[in-house]
Design an enzyme around this catalytic site. Structure first.
Site, short mmCIF file in Angstrom:
data_model
loop_
_atom_site.label_atom_id
_atom_site.label_comp_id
_atom_site.label_asym_id
_atom_site.label_seq_id
_atom_site.Cartn_x
_atom_site.Cartn_y
_atom_site.Cartn_z
N TRP A 290 -57.54 64.41 26.67
CA TRP A 290 -56.81 62.83 26.92
C TRP A 290 -57.50 61.86 26.21
CZ3 TRP A 290 -58.05 66.92 30.54
CH2 TRP A 290 -57.10 67.33 31.14
N ASP A 291 -58.54 61.93 25.30
CA ASP A 291 -59.11 61.14 24.57
C ASP A 291 -60.02 60.33 25.58
OD1 ASP A 291 -60.13 59.75 22.66
OD2 ASP A 291 -58.43 58.33 22.29
N TYR A 292 -60.69 60.97 26.54
CA TYR A 292 -61.52 60.36 27.45
C TYR A 292 -62.93 60.58 27.13
CZ TYR A 292 -58.12 59.89 31.11
OH TYR A 292 -57.12 59.16 31.93
#
Length: 457
Positions: A290-292
C-alpha cells in the site's frame, strides 16, 4: 532558561519538535507581527519545505535546489550563500527539508563548526557554518558522492531531500529511491560517514548484513532493498539510531520480494551507532503493498514507569494513522499491539498477502472513520453523483483493502495518516500533537500487456 537554539531538524536528536522558550504565550501570540522577511530568490517547484536551524545568531535554510543560506536571526540579513550547483536533470521532484549542524570536538578555526546538506544529485556537502565555504578536508573538496557502491544508477533514481542525521561524530544516511519504476532499483543501504573526513565508517545492507564496509571491487550493495527516506532519531546514551524504512519497489505488488526485503519492510530498526549492526526491529506492517512507508521521524520520550523510575519509549507515527509506542531499548511494544485479520479479496493470484496486520490498541488510532457513500462530495450535485458512482464501482473493504486488477479505494491513502512531518510532543505536559491527512487513493493494478499497450516501460 530554555535553550534558545534549534540545532536539529526535530530540535533535538529525540525529534520532539518542542521548544521550552516562554516569551510567546497564549496571551500574546495573537499580537505577533512580522519582524523580517527573506526571499530565496529562485523558483521553488515544490514549495519551500525546509525546517530552519538556529544556532547562535544565525538561521540556516536550504532551497529546493540545495542552495544554503545563513541569515542573521535578529534582522534577516543575508550573511552568506553557498550553491552546491546540483544537477537537476532527470530529477522528478526536488526539495530540501533541512540541513545538519555539527561542532567538531576540541577544534578551532575553519570548519570547526559545520553545516551539512544532502543534495538531489546524491551528494553530502560540508561547509563552514560561519563563512559558507567548503570544508576541503571532508571527502573530495568538501563533498562525498553517495552513488559509490550502488552500481549503475539512472539519473534521478537516487537522491536526498531530508536532513542528514549526526550521531557520535557520524553522518548517518538512508536515501530516496523513486517508487514504482522497475524491479532492482538502487539499494536501500544505510551508511555512516565520519563527520570530519567523510570516510565511510559502516554500512548496513540487509542483503549482506555481514559486510560492514564498502563492497569489494566488482560488487555493489544489494539492489532493490527497502530504503529509508524519513528523518532518523538517535539516543546517545543507549548508543542507538532509529531508522524508519519503506518497502522495496514496486509499492503495490510484492510477489517477487525476497525474504530479506520482507524482513525490514515498513519497519523501525534500531542500529548500533558505532557499528551499524541491527539491535532490534519492529514491523508496522507485514508485506506492505500500500506504499505505507514509515515516513515519520520517530519521537523519543521518557515516561514514568510507575515504580519511581523512567521508561524510555519511542513513538512511531505511520501513514496508516496508527501510533506505535515501543521500549526504545528493546523494540517491545509498551502500548498494546494486536494482530487482526485484514481483507484478502481482490488481490491478484500471485500476491502473498498477510492474513493479519499489527494494530496499536494501546494508543488511539488517527486513521479516521471508514469511508461510506454519503461522504463522497463534489463542487456540484453532478460531481457528487459521479463520486458516489465511482465509490460503488470500486472495491473497498475497509482499511488495508488489497490492490488488484479491479479499481479499489485505499484509505488512508499513501499521503497518510501521518507523513514526513511526524508529530510533536510537549515534554513538559506529556501531550502529543499530530497533524493527519484524510485523503483516499483510487487505484488499480494493470497487466504487463496493458502497460505495453499504453507505452509504459
Amino acid at each position: 532558561p530554555a535553550d534558545p537554539d534549534w540545532p536539529d531538524w526535530g530540535n533535538t536528536p529525540a525529534g520532539t519538535r518542542y521548544s521550552g522558550l516562554g516569551q510567546i504565550t497564549p496571551e500574546n501570540v495573537g499580537k505577533l507581527e512580522v519582524a523580517w522577511t527573506y526571499r530565496i530568490g529562485e523558483a521553488q517547484p515544490n514549495g519551500l519545505s525546509v525546517t530552519p536551524l538556529k544556532i547562535g545568531d544565525l538561521v540556516y535554510v536550504c532551497s529546493s535546489r540545495n542552495r544554503l543560506v545563513a541569515l542573521d536571526a535578529e534582522t534577516g540579513e543575508e550573511r552568506w550563500v553557498f550553491d552546491p550547483e546540483v544537477d537537476m536533470r532527470a530529477v522528478p521532484f526536488h526539495s530540501c527539508r533541512g540541513v545538519a549542524y555539527y561542532k567538531v570536538p576540541d577544534a578551532s578555526g575553519d570548519c570547526a563548526e559545520r553545516i551539512y546538506t544532502t543534495t538531489v544529485d546524491a551528494r553530502v556537502v560540508a561547509v563552514d557554518a560561519l563563512k559558507g565555504t567548503r570544508c576541503s578536508g571532508f571527502g573530495r573538496n568538501g563533498e562525498v558522492s553517495m552513488l559509490e557502491g550502488l552500481g549503475e544508477v539512472q539519473p534521478g533514481y537516487y537522491l536526498y531531500n531530508g536532513a542528514p542525521t549526526i550521531a557520535r561524530g557520524r553522518i548517518v544516511l538512508g536515501g530516496t529511491v523513486i517508487d514504482n519504476q522497475f524491479w532492482g532499483e538502487p539499494s536501500g543501504v544505510i551508511r555512516a560517514l565520519d563527520a570530519v573526513s567523510g570516510e565511510l565508517v559502516w554500512a548496513y545492507d540487509v542483503g549482506r548484513p555481514d559486510r560492514i564496509g564498502a563492497p569489494e571491487p566488482g560488487e555493489i550493495y544489494t539492489p532493490g532493498t527497502p530504503n529509508s527516506w524519513a528523518q532518523m532519531a538517535n539516543d546517545d546514551q543507549l548508543g542507538l539510531i532509529y531508522v524508519p524504512t519503506g518497502n522495496t519497489t514496486p509499492d503495490y505488488f510484492g510477489a517477487q520480494r525476497r525474504p530479506f526485503d520482507e524482513e525490514i519492510t515498513s519497519a523501525i530498526m534500531a542500529l548500533d551507532i558505532e557499528t551499524g549492526r541491527r539491535r532490534w526491529l519492529f514491523r508496522t506492517l507485514h508485506h506492505d503493498v500500500w506504499d505505507y512507508d514509515v515516513a515519520s521521524q520517530p519521537v523519543l520520550v521518557d515516561l514514568p514507569d510507575g515504580k519511581g523510575g523512567i521508561l524510555p519509549v519511542l513513538i512511531q507515527p505511520t501513514k496508516r494513522g496508527e501510533l506505535f509506542m515501543l521500549d526504545r531499548r528493546t523494540g517491545e511494544p509498551v502500548a498494546e499491539v494486536e494482530e487482526r485479520l485484514v481483507p484478502q479479496a481482490g488481490a491478484v493470484p500471485e500476491e502473498r498477502l498477510s492474513l493479519t496486520q499489527p494494530f496499536s490498541v494501546g494508543l488511539p488510532s488517527l486513521a479516521g472513520e471508514p469511508l461510506h457513500e454519503a461522504a463522497m462530495w463534489g463542487l456540484t450535485p453532478f460531481d457528487q453523483m459521479w463520486c458516489r458512482i465511482k465509490f460503488r464501482e470500486a472495491r473497498y473493504d475497509g482499511t488495508l483493502t488489497p490492490p488488484g486488477l479491479q479499481p479499489m479505494i485505499q484509505y488512508p491513502g499513501y499521503l497518510g495518516g501521518m507523513n514526513w512531518g511526524s508529530v510533536s510532543v510537549d515534554t513538559r505536559h506529556g501531550i502529543l500533537i499530530a497533524v493527519t491527512n484524510y485523503i483516499a487513493n483510487y487505484m488499480r493494478l494493470v497487466t504487463r500487456e496493458e502497460a505495453d499497450a499504453a507505452g509504459a516501460v
